[in-house]
Motif scaffolding. Structure first.
Motif, PDB file in Angstrom:
ATOM      1  N   LEU A 106     -11.560  -6.503  -6.133  1.00 61.14           N
ATOM      2  CA  LEU A 106     -11.271  -5.998  -4.982  1.00 61.14           C
ATOM      3  C   LEU A 106     -11.051  -4.576  -4.952  1.00 61.14           C
ATOM      4  O   LEU A 106     -10.587  -4.244  -5.927  1.00 61.14           O
ATOM      5  N   GLU A 107     -11.937  -3.756  -4.553  1.00 54.77           N
ATOM      6  CA  GLU A 107     -11.926  -1.839  -4.462  1.00 54.77           C
ATOM      7  C   GLU A 107     -11.347  -1.858  -3.410  1.00 54.77           C
ATOM      8  O   GLU A 107     -10.594  -2.081  -2.393  1.00 54.77           O
ATOM      9  N   SER A 108     -11.010  -0.541  -3.462  1.00 55.17           N
ATOM     10  CA  SER A 108     -10.227   0.721  -2.585  1.00 55.17           C
ATOM     11  C   SER A 108      -8.309   0.448  -2.692  1.00 55.17           C
ATOM     12  O   SER A 108      -7.910   0.409  -0.998  1.00 55.17           O
ATOM     13  N   MET A 109      -8.093  -0.065  -3.324  1.00 49.79           N
ATOM     14  CA  MET A 109      -7.031  -1.384  -2.934  1.00 49.79           C
ATOM     15  C   MET A 109      -5.874   0.415  -3.462  1.00 49.79           C
ATOM     16  O   MET A 109      -4.935   1.087  -4.685  1.00 49.79           O
ATOM     17  N   ASP A 110      -5.575   0.983  -3.106  1.00 48.93           N
ATOM     18  CA  ASP A 110      -4.992   2.636  -3.208  1.00 48.93           C
ATOM     19  C   ASP A 110      -3.620   2.143  -2.657  1.00 48.93           C
ATOM     20  O   ASP A 110      -3.426   1.949  -1.945  1.00 48.93           O
ATOM     21  N   PRO A 168       0.637  -1.382   0.086  1.00 56.49           N
ATOM     22  CA  PRO A 168       0.663   0.252   0.192  1.00 56.49           C
ATOM     23  C   PRO A 168       0.614   1.495   0.094  1.00 56.49           C
ATOM     24  O   PRO A 168       0.390   2.352  -0.601  1.00 56.49           O
ATOM     25  N   SER A 169       1.805   1.341   0.496  1.00 58.11           N
ATOM     26  CA  SER A 169       2.807   2.607   0.679  1.00 58.11           C
ATOM     27  C   SER A 169       4.944   1.979   0.813  1.00 58.11           C
ATOM     28  O   SER A 169       4.952   3.109   1.229  1.00 58.11           O
ATOM     29  N   SER A 170       4.818   1.174   0.109  1.00 56.34           N
ATOM     30  CA  SER A 170       5.752   0.540   0.451  1.00 56.34           C
ATOM     31  C   SER A 170       7.109   1.064  -0.738  1.00 56.34           C
ATOM     32  O   SER A 170       6.734   0.952  -1.664  1.00 56.34           O
ATOM     33  N   GLU A 171       8.158   1.545  -0.637  1.00 56.64           N
ATOM     34  CA  GLU A 171       9.189   1.890  -1.669  1.00 56.64           C
ATOM     35  C   GLU A 171      10.141   0.221  -1.858  1.00 56.64           C
ATOM     36  O   GLU A 171      11.076   0.118  -3.083  1.00 56.64           O
ATOM     37  N   ALA A 172       9.778  -0.310  -0.848  1.00 58.80           N
ATOM     38  CA  ALA A 172      11.018  -1.693  -0.847  1.00 58.80           C
ATOM     39  C   ALA A 172      10.242  -2.356  -1.404  1.00 58.80           C
ATOM     40  O   ALA A 172       9.321  -3.100  -0.767  1.00 58.80           O
ATOM     41  N   GLN A 176       3.005  -5.922   0.224  1.00 62.99           N
ATOM     42  CA  GLN A 176       1.741  -6.660   0.611  1.00 62.99           C
ATOM     43  C   GLN A 176       1.182  -7.138  -0.589  1.00 62.99           C
ATOM     44  O   GLN A 176       0.767  -6.634  -1.867  1.00 62.99           O
ATOM     45  N   PRO A 177       1.150  -8.659  -1.196  1.00 57.52           N
ATOM     46  CA  PRO A 177       0.406  -9.123  -1.353  1.00 57.52           C
ATOM     47  C   PRO A 177      -0.966  -9.463  -2.151  1.00 57.52           C
ATOM     48  O   PRO A 177      -1.549  -8.164  -0.631  1.00 57.52           O
ATOM     49  N   VAL A 178      -1.454  -9.191  -3.087  1.00 58.95           N
ATOM     50  CA  VAL A 178      -2.957  -8.744  -3.041  1.00 58.95           C
ATOM     51  C   VAL A 178      -3.674 -10.150  -3.912  1.00 58.95           C
ATOM     52  O   VAL A 178      -2.447 -11.169  -5.265  1.00 58.95           O
ATOM     53  N   VAL A 179      -5.089 -11.216  -3.741  1.00 56.05           N
ATOM     54  CA  VAL A 179      -5.443 -12.286  -3.880  1.00 56.05           C
ATOM     55  C   VAL A 179      -6.466 -11.649  -4.486  1.00 56.05           C
ATOM     56  O   VAL A 179      -7.497 -11.924  -3.763  1.00 56.05           O
ATOM     57  N   VAL A 180      -6.672 -12.750  -5.811  1.00 57.29           N
ATOM     58  CA  VAL A 180      -8.552 -11.973  -5.779  1.00 57.29           C
ATOM     59  C   VAL A 180      -8.334 -13.847  -5.856  1.00 57.29           C
ATOM     60  O   VAL A 180      -8.245 -14.383  -6.957  1.00 57.29           O
ATOM     61  N   SER A 181     -10.237 -13.713  -6.102  1.00 62.33           N
ATOM     62  CA  SER A 181     -11.295 -14.736  -5.732  1.00 62.33           C
ATOM     63  C   SER A 181     -11.216 -14.779  -7.605  1.00 62.33           C
ATOM     64  O   SER A 181     -11.035 -13.791  -8.304  1.00 62.33           O
ATOM     65  N   ALA A 182     -11.765 -16.381  -8.077  1.00 58.39           N
ATOM     66  CA  ALA A 182     -12.500 -16.116  -9.474  1.00 58.39           C
ATOM     67  C   ALA A 182     -13.482 -15.615  -9.249  1.00 58.39           C
ATOM     68  O   ALA A 182     -14.624 -15.821  -9.021  1.00 58.39           O
ATOM     69  N   GLY A 183     -13.295 -14.233 -10.499  1.00 55.20           N
ATOM     70  CA  GLY A 183     -15.097 -13.448 -11.045  1.00 55.20           C
ATOM     71  C   GLY A 183     -14.341 -12.073  -9.881  1.00 55.20           C
ATOM     72  O   GLY A 183     -15.447 -11.105  -9.690  1.00 55.20           O
ATOM     73  N   GLY A 184     -13.834 -12.324  -8.849  1.00 53.84           N
ATOM     74  CA  GLY A 184     -13.902 -11.068  -7.608  1.00 53.84           C
ATOM     75  C   GLY A 184     -13.468 -10.520  -8.300  1.00 53.84           C
ATOM     76  O   GLY A 184     -12.386 -10.122  -9.289  1.00 53.84           O
TER      77      GLY A 184
END
Length: 229
Positions: free
Chosen positions: A136-140, A117-121, A126-134
């Motif tokens: 994910l909102e507000s991934m700012d 979400p806010s890392s230069e390294a 932080q990993p992100v995983v989506v579901s089938a047809g899912g």
């Protein structure tokens, strides 16, 4: 997409073949600066991690671009796969010799490439995983600004300066083949003048790869000159 190998015996039909395809997922959000203001024209990449030839590789898998409200929507993410989201201000067409002031104190601060979400390294992303047809909102992604640094040098063919095409990109993440869905994305680049000089600015501290080459005068022939560092 998916694929399945089948064996068709001589003289026989196959009428019970089942192929299951999972729908891809999507991710959406905003890219914001330190004051919470939206950043337009920022590229957002989904990055996959894997081990290749004994070392960790980080490859681009897909990309999106923020609109004038700083919003982005990224499609085509494989369900159940782990992605890192990386936002960066990348000017694909680089001026070979920047007019950014030589005095670092006179240079404007630039958005620093940032992982969700806010890392230069990359190690702290932080990993992100989506579901089938899912979806994910507000991934700012919150981007800080950093001082602008420059890379300056001379590109030569043999022992003399020459007009050459060049690319300058971060070593990680980067384009390339990947078993996890990697892709090739045109890196920032340009062409030098006959003096071979380059001065590329608005860079943050980190590791970069520069590639220089010259196109052949005739099509379908190898590059007469090529080098990378």
């Amino acid at each position: 997409f998916t694929s399945k190998n089948v064996t068709l015996p001589p003289g026989q039909d196959i009428d019970s073949l089942v192929i299951t395809i999972e729908a891809n997922g999507t991710v959406s959000g905003k890219v914001l600066d330190e004051d919470g203001e939206p950043l337009a024209a920022i590229e957002v990449f989904a990055v996959v991690k894997e081990f290749y030839l004994g070392r960790v590789q980080y490859r681009f898998a897909t990309e999106a671009r923020t609109n004038d409200k700083g919003q982005y929507t990224m499609e085509g993410l494989r369900a159940g796969r782990s992605y890192l989201l990386w936002a960066a201000k990348r000017d694909r067409n680089l001026r070979p010799v920047s007019d950014i002031p030589a005095n670092p104190k006179l240079r404007r601060r630039v958005p620093s490439p940032t992982f969700y979400p806010s890392s230069e390294a990359i190690e702290a992303a932080q990993p992100v995983v989506v579901s089938a047809g899912g979806h994910l909102e507000s991934m700012d992604i919150h981007v800080r600004k950093s001082p602008s640094f420059c890379v300056e040098g001379l590109l030569e063919t043999g022992s003399k300066p020459d007009a050459l095409q060049f690319f300058l990109e971060e070593t990680k993440p980067s384009s390339g083949i990947s078993s996890q869905g990697g892709m090739f994305s045109s890196p920032p680049g340009g062409q030098t003048g006959p003096d071979g000089k380059i001065r590329v600015c608005d860079l943050r501290p980190g590791e970069y790869k520069i590639t220089a080459f010259q196109w052949s005068a005739k099509p379908n022939l190898p590059l007469p000159f090529f080098g990378a560092a």
